[in-house]
Design a protein around this motif. Structure first.
Motif, PDB file in Angstrom:
ATOM      1  N   GLY A 271      14.617 -11.876 -46.972  1.00  0.00           N
ATOM      2  CA  GLY A 271      13.509 -10.937 -46.797  1.00  0.00           C
ATOM      3  C   GLY A 271      13.125 -10.708 -45.353  1.00  0.00           C
ATOM      4  N   PRO A 272      12.033 -10.017 -45.109  1.00  0.00           N
ATOM      5  CA  PRO A 272      11.656  -9.609 -43.746  1.00  0.00           C
ATOM      6  C   PRO A 272      11.520 -10.795 -42.807  1.00  0.00           C
ATOM      7  CG  PRO A 272       9.799  -9.421 -45.255  1.00  0.00           C
ATOM      8  CD  PRO A 272      10.993  -9.668 -46.088  1.00  0.00           C
ATOM      9  N   SER A 273      12.010 -10.606 -41.605  1.00  0.00           N
ATOM     10  CA  SER A 273      11.949 -11.672 -40.611  1.00  0.00           C
ATOM     11  C   SER A 273      10.546 -11.787 -40.036  1.00  0.00           C
ATOM     12  CB  SER A 273      12.945 -11.390 -39.480  1.00  0.00           C
ATOM     13  OG  SER A 273      12.660 -10.136 -38.882  1.00  0.00           O
ATOM     14  N   SER A 274      10.204 -12.992 -39.621  1.00  0.00           N
ATOM     15  CA  SER A 274       8.950 -13.196 -38.898  1.00  0.00           C
ATOM     16  C   SER A 274       9.205 -12.937 -37.407  1.00  0.00           C
ATOM     17  CB  SER A 274       8.439 -14.621 -39.099  1.00  0.00           C
ATOM     18  OG  SER A 274       7.957 -14.802 -40.404  1.00  0.00           O
ATOM     19  N   GLU A 275       8.234 -12.354 -36.751  1.00  0.00           N
ATOM     20  CA  GLU A 275       8.422 -12.003 -35.343  1.00  0.00           C
ATOM     21  C   GLU A 275       8.523 -13.251 -34.471  1.00  0.00           C
ATOM     22  OE1 GLU A 275       6.570  -9.026 -31.999  1.00  0.00           O
ATOM     23  OE2 GLU A 275       7.020  -8.462 -34.048  1.00  0.00           O
ATOM     24  N   THR A 276       9.448 -13.191 -33.512  1.00  0.00           N
ATOM     25  CA  THR A 276       9.613 -14.270 -32.540  1.00  0.00           C
ATOM     26  C   THR A 276       9.463 -13.695 -31.138  1.00  0.00           C
ATOM     27  OG1 THR A 276      11.118 -15.524 -33.960  1.00  0.00           O
ATOM     28  CG2 THR A 276      11.181 -16.009 -31.620  1.00  0.00           C
TER      29      THR A 276
ATOM     30  N   ALA B 165       1.871  -7.086 -32.507  1.00  0.00           N
ATOM     31  CA  ALA B 165       1.837  -6.618 -31.116  1.00  0.00           C
ATOM     32  C   ALA B 165       2.441  -7.682 -30.201  1.00  0.00           C
ATOM     33  CB  ALA B 165       0.400  -6.329 -30.701  1.00  0.00           C
ATOM     34  N   GLN B 166       3.188  -7.230 -29.216  1.00  0.00           N
ATOM     35  CA  GLN B 166       3.741  -8.187 -28.258  1.00  0.00           C
ATOM     36  C   GLN B 166       2.629  -8.716 -27.365  1.00  0.00           C
ATOM     37  OE1 GLN B 166       7.707  -7.791 -26.268  1.00  0.00           O
ATOM     38  NE2 GLN B 166       6.478  -7.618 -24.400  1.00  0.00           N
ATOM     39  N   MET B 167       2.616 -10.024 -27.159  1.00  0.00           N
ATOM     40  CA  MET B 167       1.644 -10.627 -26.269  1.00  0.00           C
ATOM     41  C   MET B 167       1.901 -10.170 -24.831  1.00  0.00           C
ATOM     42  SD  MET B 167       1.426 -14.586 -27.625  1.00  0.00           S
ATOM     43  CE  MET B 167       3.190 -14.873 -27.336  1.00  0.00           C
ATOM     44  N   THR B 168       0.884 -10.247 -24.022  1.00  0.00           N
ATOM     45  CA  THR B 168       1.038 -10.057 -22.583  1.00  0.00           C
ATOM     46  C   THR B 168       0.607 -11.351 -21.900  1.00  0.00           C
ATOM     47  OG1 THR B 168      -1.181  -9.103 -22.392  1.00  0.00           O
ATOM     48  CG2 THR B 168       0.661  -7.575 -22.696  1.00  0.00           C
ATOM     49  N   ALA B 169       0.993 -11.500 -20.648  1.00  0.00           N
ATOM     50  CA  ALA B 169       0.686 -12.736 -19.933  1.00  0.00           C
ATOM     51  C   ALA B 169       0.158 -12.418 -18.538  1.00  0.00           C
ATOM     52  CB  ALA B 169       1.937 -13.608 -19.832  1.00  0.00           C
ATOM     53  N   ASN B 170      -0.654 -13.333 -18.017  1.00  0.00           N
ATOM     54  CA  ASN B 170      -1.200 -13.213 -16.669  1.00  0.00           C
ATOM     55  C   ASN B 170      -0.905 -14.510 -15.933  1.00  0.00           C
ATOM     56  OD1 ASN B 170      -2.767 -13.119 -14.340  1.00  0.00           O
ATOM     57  ND2 ASN B 170      -4.393 -11.938 -15.332  1.00  0.00           N
ATOM     58  N   GLY B 171      -0.058 -14.422 -14.914  1.00  0.00           N
ATOM     59  CA  GLY B 171       0.303 -15.611 -14.146  1.00  0.00           C
ATOM     60  C   GLY B 171      -0.348 -15.670 -12.789  1.00  0.00           C
ATOM     61  N   ALA B 172      -1.455 -14.940 -12.607  1.00  0.00           N
ATOM     62  CA  ALA B 172      -2.104 -14.904 -11.294  1.00  0.00           C
ATOM     63  C   ALA B 172      -2.606 -16.273 -10.860  1.00  0.00           C
ATOM     64  CB  ALA B 172      -3.262 -13.907 -11.316  1.00  0.00           C
ATOM     65  N   GLY B 173      -2.849 -17.161 -11.816  1.00  0.00           N
ATOM     66  CA  GLY B 173      -3.371 -18.481 -11.470  1.00  0.00           C
ATOM     67  C   GLY B 173      -2.309 -19.504 -11.147  1.00  0.00           C
ATOM     68  N   LEU B 174      -1.048 -19.127 -11.198  1.00  0.00           N
ATOM     69  CA  LEU B 174       0.032 -20.057 -10.886  1.00  0.00           C
ATOM     70  C   LEU B 174       0.154 -20.244  -9.378  1.00  0.00           C
ATOM     71  CD1 LEU B 174       2.706 -18.734 -13.400  1.00  0.00           C
ATOM     72  CD2 LEU B 174       1.361 -20.832 -13.614  1.00  0.00           C
ATOM     73  N   THR B 175       0.521 -21.447  -8.960  1.00  0.00           N
ATOM     74  CA  THR B 175       0.631 -21.738  -7.530  1.00  0.00           C
ATOM     75  C   THR B 175       1.966 -22.416  -7.225  1.00  0.00           C
ATOM     76  OG1 THR B 175      -0.441 -23.899  -7.819  1.00  0.00           O
ATOM     77  CG2 THR B 175      -1.858 -22.018  -7.290  1.00  0.00           C
TER      78      THR B 175
ATOM     79  N   ASN C  15       6.485 -13.979 -18.155  1.00  0.00           N
ATOM     80  CA  ASN C  15       6.989 -12.811 -18.879  1.00  0.00           C
ATOM     81  C   ASN C  15       7.049 -13.104 -20.374  1.00  0.00           C
ATOM     82  OD1 ASN C  15       7.643 -11.321 -16.418  1.00  0.00           O
ATOM     83  ND2 ASN C  15       9.304 -12.810 -16.176  1.00  0.00           N
ATOM     84  N   VAL C  16       6.801 -12.064 -21.175  1.00  0.00           N
ATOM     85  CA  VAL C  16       6.893 -12.178 -22.634  1.00  0.00           C
ATOM     86  C   VAL C  16       7.905 -11.163 -23.136  1.00  0.00           C
ATOM     87  CG1 VAL C  16       5.664 -12.052 -24.830  1.00  0.00           C
ATOM     88  CG2 VAL C  16       4.476 -12.900 -22.789  1.00  0.00           C
ATOM     89  N   THR C  17       8.830 -11.620 -23.968  1.00  0.00           N
ATOM     90  CA  THR C  17       9.806 -10.733 -24.592  1.00  0.00           C
ATOM     91  C   THR C  17       9.792 -10.961 -26.106  1.00  0.00           C
ATOM     92  OG1 THR C  17      11.586 -12.354 -24.308  1.00  0.00           O
ATOM     93  CG2 THR C  17      11.310 -10.700 -22.573  1.00  0.00           C
ATOM     94  N   THR C  18      10.399 -10.030 -26.842  1.00  0.00           N
ATOM     95  CA  THR C  18      10.450 -10.134 -28.298  1.00  0.00           C
ATOM     96  C   THR C  18      11.905 -10.077 -28.755  1.00  0.00           C
ATOM     97  OG1 THR C  18       8.292  -9.047 -28.499  1.00  0.00           O
ATOM     98  CG2 THR C  18       9.648  -9.132 -30.492  1.00  0.00           C
ATOM     99  N   PRO C  19      12.574 -11.233 -28.836  1.00  0.00           N
ATOM    100  CA  PRO C  19      13.981 -11.234 -29.269  1.00  0.00           C
ATOM    101  C   PRO C  19      14.168 -10.891 -30.742  1.00  0.00           C
ATOM    102  CG  PRO C  19      13.206 -13.473 -28.932  1.00  0.00           C
ATOM    103  CD  PRO C  19      12.130 -12.571 -28.409  1.00  0.00           C
ATOM    104  N   ILE C  20      13.149 -11.177 -31.569  1.00  0.00           N
ATOM    105  CA  ILE C  20      13.235 -10.858 -32.999  1.00  0.00           C
ATOM    106  C   ILE C  20      11.964 -10.138 -33.414  1.00  0.00           C
ATOM    107  CG2 ILE C  20      13.476 -11.758 -35.342  1.00  0.00           C
ATOM    108  CD1 ILE C  20      14.884 -14.194 -34.195  1.00  0.00           C
ATOM    109  N   GLY C  21      12.075  -8.883 -33.766  1.00  0.00           N
ATOM    110  CA  GLY C  21      10.924  -8.122 -34.219  1.00  0.00           C
ATOM    111  C   GLY C  21      10.591  -8.449 -35.665  1.00  0.00           C
ATOM    112  N   GLY C  22       9.339  -8.572 -35.966  1.00  0.00           N
ATOM    113  CA  GLY C  22       8.919  -8.882 -37.331  1.00  0.00           C
ATOM    114  C   GLY C  22       9.071  -7.697 -38.265  1.00  0.00           C
ATOM    115  N   GLY C  23       9.231  -7.993 -39.548  1.00  0.00           N
ATOM    116  CA  GLY C  23       9.271  -6.957 -40.568  1.00  0.00           C
ATOM    117  C   GLY C  23      10.638  -6.384 -40.843  1.00  0.00           C
TER     118      GLY C  23
END
Length: 246
Positions: free
Chosen positions: A77-82, A156-166, A174-182
């Motif tokens: 059946g339908p895949s879960s999003e990854t 929905a694909q998540m977004t990320a903020n790395g401004a606090g990284l040092t 970065n966020v990617t979606t290798p497996i789309g849900g549904g």
């Protein structure tokens, strides 16, 4: 010479924890399985020796019907999003955040464990405990599988903020979606749920077919099935009991 399908089954009630009610027994039906489509370890275990030479398919496996042969095989059946969260630039300190459907996580350490990332996501008011499963090494990449209320959904694909990284060199997230849900896992007929393997079912190793009983009517607890199962019905979570009337 090809032997006929073996029909020996063993009905261990202890292996039917997935069955939430005995209602529907009268609507089971006999089907023939394409044994080659089942995976050792995931779907079946080998016999334990000379006194038990038969391999055993696990009770509760979701099944679909192969269009070409008419035989039954594991439901796809339908895949879960990854989605994958990757930290780049080799940061040595600081934090990042993730955003899902307008909701921002608390600050997450650059070297956080997968469990910490999962807890940060589950703390959002639009993600419940059990809705995501995060795996990966500390510091990532992190693999986020959407389950629970999002099982089988194209989220929905998540977004990320790395401004606090040092530290490092221009660190970012970065966020990617290798497996789309549904998306159905196959197009051979097994993407449609036919029912569940009623009992532990023995078969001869190397035999291409086995006759089994298919549960097509009754109450099922997906959380106790022997393999992960994406709900075919909207509005249910993997912890819910649902009514199958295929």
């Amino acid at each position: 010479m090809v032997m006929p399908p073996i029909t020996t089954t063993t009905d261990y009630s202890a292996n039917k924890l997935w069955l939430a009610s005995t209602h529907g027994t009268e609507t089971n039906q006999s089907v023939t399985l394409d044994v080659s489509k089942f995976t050792q370890g995931t779907h079946w275990k080998p016999g334990s020796g000379p006194d038990q030479p038969y391999s055993v398919l696990k009770s509760g496996i979701p099944l679909g019907r192969l269009t070409e042969s008419g035989l039954y095989a594991p439901y796809t059946g339908p895949s879960s999003e990854t989605q994958t969260v990757t930290i780049t630039g080799g940061p040595t300190g600081g934090t990042f955040t993730l955003t899902f459907s307008g909701q921002n996580t608390a600050a997450i350490a650059y070297n956080a464990t997968a469990a910490t990332v999962q807890a940060a996501l589950e703390a959002l008011n639009n993600i419940a405990v059990g809705d995501v499963k995060v795996t990966g090494n500390a510091g990532g990449p992190y693999t986020v599988v959407f389950a629970g209320n999002f099982a089988g959904d194209n989220v929905a694909q998540m977004t990320a903020n790395g401004a606090g990284l040092t530290g490092g060199t221009t660190p970012a997230v970065n966020v990617t979606t290798p497996i789309g849900g549904g998306t159905p896992g196959a197009s051979d007929g097994t993407e449609v749920l036919a029912g569940f393997l009623e009992s532990d079912t023995h078969f001869v190793p190397g035999q291409p077919k086995a006759i089994a009983s298919l549960r097509i009517h009754g109450l099922v607890n997906p959380a106790k099935l022997p393999v992960p199962f994406v709900q075919p019905l909207p509005g249910y979570t993997t912890a819910d009991i649902f009514y199958v009337t295929t």
